[in-house]
Design a protein around this motif. Sequence first.
Motif, mmCIF file in Angstrom:
data_model
loop_
_atom_site.group_PDB
_atom_site.id
_atom_site.type_symbol
_atom_site.label_atom_id
_atom_site.label_comp_id
_atom_site.label_asym_id
_atom_site.label_seq_id
_atom_site.Cartn_x
_atom_site.Cartn_y
_atom_site.Cartn_z
ATOM 1 N N ARG A 94 0.813 -1.213 0.000
ATOM 2 C CA ARG A 94 0.000 0.000 0.000
ATOM 3 C C ARG A 94 0.853 1.273 0.000
ATOM 4 N NH1 ARG A 94 -4.852 -2.218 3.747
ATOM 5 N NH2 ARG A 94 -5.761 -3.461 2.091
ATOM 6 N N GLY A 95 1.852 1.265 -0.870
ATOM 7 C CA GLY A 95 2.660 2.456 -1.075
ATOM 8 C C GLY A 95 3.747 2.700 -0.040
ATOM 9 N N LYS A 96 3.909 1.804 0.900
ATOM 10 C CA LYS A 96 4.948 1.958 1.925
ATOM 11 C C LYS A 96 5.883 0.756 1.884
ATOM 12 C CE LYS A 96 2.966 4.575 5.734
ATOM 13 N NZ LYS A 96 2.551 4.470 7.132
ATOM 14 N N GLU A 97 7.148 1.011 2.263
ATOM 15 C CA GLU A 97 8.098 -0.095 2.365
ATOM 16 C C GLU A 97 8.095 -0.610 3.809
ATOM 17 O OE1 GLU A 97 12.249 -0.629 0.424
ATOM 18 O OE2 GLU A 97 12.601 0.193 2.442
ATOM 19 N N TYR A 98 8.027 -1.921 3.939
ATOM 20 C CA TYR A 98 8.028 -2.571 5.247
ATOM 21 C C TYR A 98 9.104 -3.644 5.280
ATOM 22 C CZ TYR A 98 3.328 -0.710 6.168
ATOM 23 O OH TYR A 98 2.242 0.106 6.377
ATOM 24 N N SER A 99 9.607 -3.903 6.472
ATOM 25 C CA SER A 99 10.338 -5.139 6.739
ATOM 26 C C SER A 99 9.315 -6.058 7.406
ATOM 27 C CB SER A 99 11.512 -4.876 7.690
ATOM 28 O OG SER A 99 11.025 -4.438 8.951
ATOM 29 N N GLN A 101 9.592 -7.195 10.339
ATOM 30 C CA GLN A 101 9.512 -6.620 11.674
ATOM 31 C C GLN A 101 8.575 -5.402 11.678
ATOM 32 O OE1 GLN A 101 12.982 -4.409 13.099
ATOM 33 N NE2 GLN A 101 12.862 -5.617 15.007
ATOM 34 N N GLY A 102 8.724 -4.534 10.693
ATOM 35 C CA GLY A 102 7.876 -3.348 10.593
ATOM 36 C C GLY A 102 6.413 -3.703 10.376
ATOM 37 N N MET A 103 6.146 -4.720 9.584
ATOM 38 C CA MET A 103 4.769 -5.146 9.341
ATOM 39 C C MET A 103 4.165 -5.721 10.621
ATOM 40 S SD MET A 103 2.103 -5.317 7.478
ATOM 41 C CE MET A 103 2.676 -4.811 5.880
ATOM 42 N N ALA A 104 4.931 -6.515 11.358
ATOM 43 C CA ALA A 104 4.428 -7.060 12.625
ATOM 44 C C ALA A 104 4.075 -5.919 13.583
ATOM 45 C CB ALA A 104 5.464 -7.998 13.245
ATOM 46 N N ARG A 105 4.904 -4.898 13.622
ATOM 47 C CA ARG A 105 4.622 -3.737 14.477
ATOM 48 C C ARG A 105 3.373 -3.002 13.990
ATOM 49 N NH1 ARG A 105 10.679 -1.442 15.003
ATOM 50 N NH2 ARG A 105 11.353 -2.803 16.684
ATOM 51 N N ALA A 106 3.265 -2.821 12.669
ATOM 52 C CA ALA A 106 2.100 -2.134 12.101
ATOM 53 C C ALA A 106 0.810 -2.885 12.415
ATOM 54 C CB ALA A 106 2.265 -1.960 10.589
ATOM 55 N N MET A 107 0.899 -4.202 12.518
ATOM 56 C CA MET A 107 -0.265 -5.031 12.861
ATOM 57 C C MET A 107 -0.501 -5.079 14.372
ATOM 58 S SD MET A 107 0.206 -8.258 10.377
ATOM 59 C CE MET A 107 0.167 -8.137 8.619
ATOM 60 N N ARG A 108 0.372 -4.424 15.122
ATOM 61 C CA ARG A 108 0.283 -4.357 16.580
ATOM 62 C C ARG A 108 0.415 -5.724 17.249
ATOM 63 N NH1 ARG A 108 -1.276 0.911 17.681
ATOM 64 N NH2 ARG A 108 -2.434 1.939 16.036
ATOM 65 N N VAL A 109 1.292 -6.543 16.708
ATOM 66 C CA VAL A 109 1.557 -7.843 17.305
ATOM 67 C C VAL A 109 2.631 -7.655 18.372
ATOM 68 C CG1 VAL A 109 2.461 -10.162 16.901
ATOM 69 C CG2 VAL A 109 0.927 -9.111 15.231
ATOM 70 N N SER A 110 2.342 -8.138 19.583
ATOM 71 C CA SER A 110 3.299 -7.960 20.677
ATOM 72 C C SER A 110 3.583 -9.251 21.441
ATOM 73 C CB SER A 110 2.799 -6.880 21.640
ATOM 74 O OG SER A 110 1.541 -7.255 22.157
ATOM 75 N N SER A 111 2.973 -10.352 21.026
ATOM 76 C CA SER A 111 3.245 -11.646 21.657
ATOM 77 C C SER A 111 3.290 -12.711 20.566
ATOM 78 C CB SER A 111 2.156 -11.978 22.687
ATOM 79 O OG SER A 111 0.900 -12.133 22.040
ATOM 80 N N TYR A 112 3.946 -13.818 20.885
ATOM 81 C CA TYR A 112 4.178 -14.864 19.873
ATOM 82 C C TYR A 112 3.903 -16.237 20.467
ATOM 83 C CZ TYR A 112 6.698 -10.711 18.591
ATOM 84 O OH TYR A 112 7.016 -9.408 18.357
ATOM 85 N N PRO A 113 3.388 -17.154 19.664
ATOM 86 C CA PRO A 113 2.924 -16.924 18.299
ATOM 87 C C PRO A 113 1.650 -16.089 18.291
ATOM 88 C CG PRO A 113 2.341 -19.145 18.989
ATOM 89 C CD PRO A 113 3.147 -18.529 20.105
ATOM 90 N N ASN A 114 1.421 -15.478 17.164
ATOM 91 C CA ASN A 114 0.210 -14.695 16.981
ATOM 92 C C ASN A 114 -0.225 -14.868 15.527
ATOM 93 O OD1 ASN A 114 -1.866 -12.771 17.085
ATOM 94 N ND2 ASN A 114 -0.696 -11.497 18.501
ATOM 95 N N PHE A 115 -1.498 -15.041 15.336
ATOM 96 C CA PHE A 115 -2.033 -15.286 13.997
ATOM 97 C C PHE A 115 -2.937 -14.126 13.620
ATOM 98 C CE2 PHE A 115 -1.103 -19.036 16.343
ATOM 99 C CZ PHE A 115 -0.140 -19.605 15.534
ATOM 100 N N VAL A 116 -2.509 -13.389 12.613
ATOM 101 C CA VAL A 116 -3.285 -12.258 12.129
ATOM 102 C C VAL A 116 -4.113 -12.757 10.950
ATOM 103 C CG1 VAL A 116 -3.185 -9.959 11.091
ATOM 104 C CG2 VAL A 116 -1.530 -10.605 12.863
ATOM 105 N N ILE A 117 -5.399 -12.480 10.991
ATOM 106 C CA ILE A 117 -6.295 -12.869 9.903
ATOM 107 C C ILE A 117 -6.646 -11.615 9.116
ATOM 108 C CG2 ILE A 117 -8.446 -14.021 9.270
ATOM 109 C CD1 ILE A 117 -6.506 -15.803 10.909
ATOM 110 N N MET A 118 -6.443 -11.696 7.799
ATOM 111 C CA MET A 118 -6.810 -10.591 6.900
ATOM 112 C C MET A 118 -7.855 -11.100 5.919
ATOM 113 S SD MET A 118 -3.044 -9.068 5.968
ATOM 114 C CE MET A 118 -3.301 -7.312 5.844
ATOM 115 N N ASP A 119 -8.726 -10.195 5.498
ATOM 116 C CA ASP A 119 -9.681 -10.573 4.459
ATOM 117 C C ASP A 119 -9.009 -10.457 3.092
ATOM 118 O OD1 ASP A 119 -9.694 -7.850 3.801
ATOM 119 O OD2 ASP A 119 -11.666 -7.490 4.677
#
Length: 150
Positions: A94-99, A101-119
Amino acid sequence: MKKVLGMLAIGLLITSQLQAQENEITWYSFEEVIDKVEADPKMILIDVYTDWCGWCKKMDKDTFTDKDVIAYVNDNFYAVKLNAEDSKKKFNFRGKEYSEQGMARAMRVSSYPNFVIMDAAMENITQLPGYREAKPFVNSLVALLENFKH
């Protein structure tokens, strides 16, 4: 005779690859899914992990090798592995560069494992944090898809 043996070897290779696909989750990178979801819309299951996370390793060893988990995830999701500590591998979203690590932060993941569901529009729907055994994991994914369809 060499042709026959060559054909037999190719046949065995194809058969073993098909069996491997049935015996493991098909994992994609985040950038691969960006392209796949445009061509064939499907929900996305992102396994956010770290290399030091013992419960993440247990998920890989026990839950992600379960035949019911494999079948359900492969049929209903694009599965992504995202290393929450990898700052080297870069991709655009979406027009931004992520690593990763950066994507995990953007998704607000702070514990592991964690499963993010996207549509299929690649919008975050929910997170399923923590270790899960095979049957409860599939049950939570089934319930999520049922709720999402309504």
